[in-house]
Design an enzyme around this catalytic site. Structure first.
Site, mmCIF file in Angstrom:
data_model
loop_
_atom_site.group_PDB
_atom_site.id
_atom_site.type_symbol
_atom_site.label_atom_id
_atom_site.label_comp_id
_atom_site.label_asym_id
_atom_site.label_seq_id
_atom_site.Cartn_x
_atom_site.Cartn_y
_atom_site.Cartn_z
ATOM 1 N N CYS A 33 -4.560 12.634 13.297
ATOM 2 C CA CYS A 33 -5.339 11.428 13.043
ATOM 3 C C CYS A 33 -5.238 10.537 14.269
ATOM 4 C CB CYS A 33 -4.870 10.724 11.778
ATOM 5 S SG CYS A 33 -3.272 9.975 11.965
ATOM 6 N N ARG A 48 -8.661 -0.259 4.642
ATOM 7 C CA ARG A 48 -7.774 0.740 4.040
ATOM 8 C C ARG A 48 -6.473 0.116 3.567
ATOM 9 N NH1 ARG A 48 -6.539 5.625 7.579
ATOM 10 N NH2 ARG A 48 -5.376 5.971 5.670
ATOM 11 N N ASP A 107 4.623 0.272 12.010
ATOM 12 C CA ASP A 107 3.430 -0.360 11.438
ATOM 13 C C ASP A 107 3.278 -1.828 11.846
ATOM 14 O OD1 ASP A 107 2.753 2.017 10.275
ATOM 15 O OD2 ASP A 107 3.492 1.504 8.280
ATOM 16 N N ARG A 110 0.803 14.298 13.417
ATOM 17 C CA ARG A 110 1.291 14.100 12.052
ATOM 18 C C ARG A 110 1.323 15.359 11.193
ATOM 19 N NH1 ARG A 110 -1.019 8.605 9.653
ATOM 20 N NH2 ARG A 110 0.903 8.709 8.460
ATOM 21 N N LYS A 121 0.838 -1.213 0.000
ATOM 22 C CA LYS A 121 0.000 0.000 0.000
ATOM 23 C C LYS A 121 0.867 1.254 0.000
ATOM 24 C CE LYS A 121 -1.641 1.532 4.072
ATOM 25 N NZ LYS A 121 -1.338 2.927 4.443
ATOM 26 N N ASN A 122 1.870 1.271 0.897
ATOM 27 C CA ASN A 122 2.632 2.507 1.073
ATOM 28 C C ASN A 122 3.653 2.747 -0.033
ATOM 29 O OD1 ASN A 122 1.126 3.116 3.258
ATOM 30 N ND2 ASN A 122 2.655 2.527 4.796
HETATM 31 N N1 EPU Z 1 6.728 14.378 11.009
HETATM 32 C C1 EPU Z 1 6.797 15.710 11.327
HETATM 33 N N2 EPU Z 1 6.720 16.628 10.305
HETATM 34 C C2 EPU Z 1 6.577 16.249 9.012
HETATM 35 C C3 EPU Z 1 6.505 14.872 8.699
HETATM 36 C C4 EPU Z 1 6.584 13.949 9.711
HETATM 37 O O1 EPU Z 1 6.944 16.083 12.493
HETATM 38 O O2 EPU Z 1 6.515 17.134 8.143
HETATM 39 C C5 EPU Z 1 6.806 13.381 12.083
HETATM 40 C C6 EPU Z 1 5.528 12.557 12.210
HETATM 41 O O3 EPU Z 1 4.559 13.217 12.979
HETATM 42 C C7 EPU Z 1 6.045 11.287 12.846
HETATM 43 C C8 EPU Z 1 7.424 11.114 12.204
HETATM 44 O O4 EPU Z 1 7.791 12.432 11.729
HETATM 45 O O5 EPU Z 1 6.205 11.490 14.214
HETATM 46 C C9 EPU Z 1 7.509 10.158 11.060
HETATM 47 O O6 EPU Z 1 6.433 10.374 10.176
HETATM 48 P P1 EPU Z 1 6.502 10.060 8.621
HETATM 49 O O7 EPU Z 1 6.420 11.349 7.885
HETATM 50 O O8 EPU Z 1 7.659 9.182 8.324
HETATM 51 O O9 EPU Z 1 5.164 9.270 8.416
HETATM 52 P P2 EPU Z 1 4.255 9.333 7.142
HETATM 53 O O10 EPU Z 1 5.109 9.528 5.955
HETATM 54 O O11 EPU Z 1 3.135 10.262 7.361
HETATM 55 C C10 EPU Z 1 4.378 6.807 6.516
HETATM 56 C C11 EPU Z 1 3.411 5.681 6.319
HETATM 57 C C12 EPU Z 1 2.842 5.275 7.666
HETATM 58 C C13 EPU Z 1 4.006 4.817 8.550
HETATM 59 C C14 EPU Z 1 5.026 5.950 8.671
HETATM 60 C C15 EPU Z 1 6.259 5.571 9.465
HETATM 61 C C16 EPU Z 1 2.564 6.108 4.104
HETATM 62 C C17 EPU Z 1 1.442 6.505 3.244
HETATM 63 N N3 EPU Z 1 2.362 6.137 5.427
HETATM 64 O O12 EPU Z 1 3.649 7.864 7.103
HETATM 65 O O13 EPU Z 1 1.969 4.165 7.421
HETATM 66 O O14 EPU Z 1 3.530 4.475 9.817
HETATM 67 O O15 EPU Z 1 5.451 6.375 7.362
HETATM 68 O O16 EPU Z 1 6.877 4.486 8.893
HETATM 69 O O17 EPU Z 1 3.615 5.729 3.612
HETATM 70 C C18 EPU Z 1 0.170 2.720 7.870
HETATM 71 O O18 EPU Z 1 0.397 2.170 6.781
HETATM 72 O O19 EPU Z 1 -0.629 2.246 8.713
HETATM 73 C C19 EPU Z 1 0.855 3.986 8.198
HETATM 74 C C20 EPU Z 1 0.438 4.797 9.153
#
Ligand code: EPU
Length: 438
Positions: free
Chosen positions: A117, A401, A309, A122, A22-23
């Protein structure tokens, strides 16, 4: 709202095929916005988030053909809207992945600012700071992020992420492939999904090196073309089925997976007493070892370490292990929602801040429980598969999802699980009003 009714106790046995990640499919679909030529993606999982992403592309003006259930052919030659609206962003945060490609190719993008969320606040501040560093002007208008590139487009630069962010890295990669000059991303996410996106972008003509390491270098090109690409297998679905074999005391052959993408999970589960045999590069056989399960501490961290995850599923397993395990969540601040439901089923879990202490082994009993997010749902399904009596899990739309036809897959392995739709029993049903996969 659909519910699952599960009667636990059946050891799961048989073979299961893992779907596409998915990701990885989410950013790859977003990347199709970077060219007017057709991009064909295979192995796109049949899950709600991907249906939402497809809808977003269509709303922007792209044509999305699905010649086969898991194949999407996207042609983004008539994009006339540059906005991901609130109704899509609020159902799926990954809609923010439209920002990078829209900004990179068209010089403008508007995306509703995602709120918090179920698993944490996030923010996307790191994405936005990086776009500004590439020369974009970013503002907030009526709850939307509006980003505009200057005349002549974005300019390559060095981005030093202060924190590792998966979709942030992906967004910058997609914005930078069409920028003038070279962009270097330091402290980049190293997840396999980043490498998969880089593979697709390279096939489209982008010049990227270092994906899968902390430093990614992108030489901007004038335009990208069409490509054909197969999405990698889902490492989290793989890990979830390994836990399913272990927690139910069954044995599963898990096919079409990539064990190399989940080394930390495999290592931790082996330490905890799960036998995981690697039959070949894409097939695992998993079962609970003869000595039973033993508690082992775990801390979630960015790849290649133990993924957040898999934390919820691992917690369910630890309720069935002898001893005490300490589970520390370092990625999201609110990712223990499943713990309260596990406690209702009889688990001995105490948590404070980002640490949960699980004392095992405790028998689990059926109780009405509620799923709060995607991975929490997976954790609860795993727990009820080994619980005594009947359990009802509410709000299972979360699991749709990210897990393809989960009821059908679990039933094929011997689980006694059914989906109940507003009082109507639909034993093998998945996601109403959408054609069933062949
Ligand atoms: N963060 C910030 N600022 C930003 C971006 C991230 O503070 O601008 C923080 C987040 O709040 C979090 C950390 O950095 O504390 C890491 O977040 P990240 O940006 O890596 O997460 P994401 O890209 O929003 C993806 C996956 C998630 C998975 C995380 C961590 C996708 C679509 N989503 O989220 O997947 O948990 O990386 O590996 O790729 C899931 O599939 O259930 C899921 C939540």
């Amino acid at each position: 709202m659909d519910k699952f009714v599960v009667r636990g106790g059946n050891p799961l046995k048989g073979s299961i095929d893992i779907g596409g990640a998915k990701n990885s499919a989410l950013p790859c679909l977003a990347a199709t916005l970077l060219t007017s030529a057709a991009v064909t993606l295979h192995n796109v999982p049949y899950v709600k988030d991907l249906i939402t992403q497809k809808r977003l592309l269509e709303d922007l003006g792209a044509t999305v053909l699905t010649p086969a259930l898991r194949t999407h052919q996207v042609t983004a030659d008539h994009i006339d809207v540059f906005e991901a609206p609130y109704h899509l962003v609020k159902t799926m945060r990954a809609s923010v992945l439209a920002l990078g490609p829209l900004l990179g190719r068209f010089g403008q993008a508007r995306v509703s600012l995602p709120g918090g969320c179920a698993i944490g606040t996030r923010p996307i501040d790191l994405h936005l700071q990086a776009f500004e560093k590439l020369g974009a002007v970013v503002s907030l208008e009526s709850g939307d992020v509006v980003a505009r590139a200057p005349q002549g487009g974005l300019t390559g630069t060095t981005i030093d992420f202060e924190k590792i962010t998966v979709t942030g890295t992906e967004n910058v990669m997609m914005a930078a492939v069409l920028a003038r000059g070279t962009t270097t991303i330091n402290n980049a996410a190293e997840e396999p999904e980043i490498e998969d996106l880089a593979d697709l972008l390279s096939k489209m003509g982008a010049r990227i090196s270092g994906a899968g390491t902390p430093t990614i270098v992108i030489e901007g090109v004038d335009e990208l073309g069409g490509a054909e690409h197969t999405i990698i297998p889902d490492r989290i679905e793989t890990g979830t089925f390994i836990v399913a074999a272990a927690i139910t005391g069954g044995e599963l052959e898990i096919r079409h997976c990539r064990p190399d993408d989940l080394r930390a999970v495999i290592a931790k589960l082996r330490e905890a007493g799960v036998e995981i045999e690697e039959k070949d590069a894409t097939t695992l056989v998993a079962r609970r070892g003869p000595g039973g399960l033993t508690s082992r501490d775990v801390t979630t961290e960015p790849h290649p370490n133990f993924p957040t995850d898999m934390q919820a599923q691992y917690m369910a397993l630890m309720t069935q292990a002898e001893g005490t395990s300490v589970i520390t969540e370092t990625i999201f601040e609110n990712r223990f929602m499943h713990a309260s439901e596990l406690i209702r089923m009889g688990a001995d879990i105490h948590f404070s801040g980002n640490t949960a202490v699980v004392r095992g082994r405790t028998p689990l009993m059926g109780a009405p429980i509620i799923a709060s997010d995607l991975r929490a749902s997976a954790s609860l399904v795993l727990a009820v598969l080994c619980a005594e009596g009947e359990t009802t899990i509410d709000r299972v739309y979360h699991i749709d999802r990210g897990y393809e036809t989960i009821v059908r897959k679990l039933r094929s392995l011997g689980a006694d699980i059914e989906r109940v739709r507003q009082g109507i029993e639909a034993a093998t049903g998945e996601m109403p009003a959408i054609p069933q996969p062949a």
